[in-house]
Design an enzyme around this catalytic site. Structure first.
Site, PDB file in Angstrom:
ATOM      1  N   CYS A   1      48.719  55.650   4.109  1.00 32.96           N
ATOM      2  CA  CYS A   1      47.917  56.884   4.105  1.00 32.96           C
ATOM      3  C   CYS A   1      48.518  57.930   5.044  1.00 32.96           C
ATOM      4  CB  CYS A   1      46.483  56.599   4.547  1.00 32.96           C
ATOM      5  SG  CYS A   1      45.633  55.407   3.516  1.00 32.96           S
TER       6      CYS A   1
HETATM    7  C1  BEZ Z   1      47.726  52.021   4.176  1.00 31.68           C
HETATM    8  O1  BEZ Z   1      47.472  53.187   3.846  1.00 31.68           O
HETATM    9  O2  BEZ Z   1      48.787  51.708   4.663  1.00 31.68           O
HETATM   10  C2  BEZ Z   1      46.703  50.943   4.019  1.00 31.68           C
HETATM   11  C3  BEZ Z   1      45.485  51.213   3.462  1.00 31.68           C
HETATM   12  C4  BEZ Z   1      44.555  50.215   3.354  1.00 31.68           C
HETATM   13  C5  BEZ Z   1      44.853  48.972   3.822  1.00 31.68           C
HETATM   14  C6  BEZ Z   1      46.068  48.715   4.384  1.00 31.68           C
HETATM   15  C7  BEZ Z   1      47.008  49.693   4.476  1.00 31.68           C
END
Ligand code: BEZ
Length: 254
Positions: free
Chosen positions: A82
């Site tokens: 994200c």
């Molecule tokens: C991420 O955006 O890296 C992520 C999102 C949810 C769970 C684990 C990682």
């Protein structure tokens, strides 16, 4: 492969927050049941909502105004994928603005959390640019529910606590109609250039009555829809190529 346990672990702080099966949003009573969930299709009016964001409270339809909108959700704050995505959209924001498009992100955490995370995003992922667009603090999950930004499992568990959103993208036009929907799982980051590319395709199609072929990008030949006669195509586009009676191409009109 992305592990569900990892997701649960990364969202453990959210799990501790209290959760009610239904809530009052403004003066409206809201219940998370399948019957209450809007069915959003291309062409649907984007469901309205009032929400807190990192740039203040918004009424979504007022926020749309006369703009195009990219509404996109991400699973949780302070997560790696994200962080790269929100940074990439922040870097590209001037390109979206040029096209009359406003960006707005979302996760099911609060404004305070979003604001501290934005500092991290600016540190590592915006190439030194300030982070310019709002992030919705959808702590009561109203928007996640209305826009169905949930996995099957999270939808089943929506009344019992932990809910991370998937990576949804809704492109909405100035008439508030949903024009394009993309949905990615938590494990797979999106492609910000693709979001810009489809906006170019949608806007060109609206302005010039053409369609865009596979892998099209700005400047490449476009398709004349079968609904346009050869005579009208000649008048409208000038020269065109006929590969099949239903497959005619012409130079991009812009
Ligand atoms: C991420 O955006 O890296 C992520 C999102 C949810 C769970 C684990 C990682």
């Amino acid at each position: 492969m992305f592990s569900r346990q990892l997701l649960r672990a990364s969202l453990a702080p959210m799990a501790r927050k209290s959760f009610a099966p239904s809530f009052t949003a403004g003066s409206r009573f809201f219940s998370f049941t399948a019957e209450n969930q809007p069915r959003i299709r291309i062409g649907s009016v984007a469901p309205n909502f009032v929400a807190e964001t990192t740039q203040g409270k918004i009424d979504f339809h007022e926020y749309i105004g006369d703009n195009w909108i990219v509404l996109f959700s991400h699973p949780a704050d302070f997560t790696p994928v994200c962080t790269t995505e929100l940074g990439a959209f922040a870097k590209l924001e001037p390109e979206f603005t040029k096209r009359g498009v406003k960006l707005i992100g979302l996760s099911t955490e609060g404004v305070e959390s979003h604001n501290s995370w934005i500092k991290d995003i600016e540190d590592v992922a915006t190439g030194g640019k300030p982070f310019g667009y709002p992030i919705i603090a959808d702590a009561n999950k109203e928007v996640a529910f209305k826009y169905d930004m949930l996995t099957e499992e999270d939808f089943k568990n929506i009344n019992s606590g932990l809910v991370a959103t998937v990576r949804s993208v809704f492109i909405i036009d100035p008439s508030k109609k949903v024009r394009l929907i993309m949905t990615y799982p938590a494990s797979t980051g999106r492609n910000s250039a693709e979001v810009l590319r489809v906006i170019d395709g949608l806007q060109l199609s609206d302005a010039k009555g053409i369609a865009t072929p596979i892998d099209w990008s700005v400047g490449q030949d476009v398709i004349i829809p079968p609904s346009v006669s050869d005579e009208d195509a000649k008048a409208k586009f000038g020269e065109f190529q006929t590969l099949k009676s239903y497959l005619r191409t012409t130079k991009s009109p812009l």
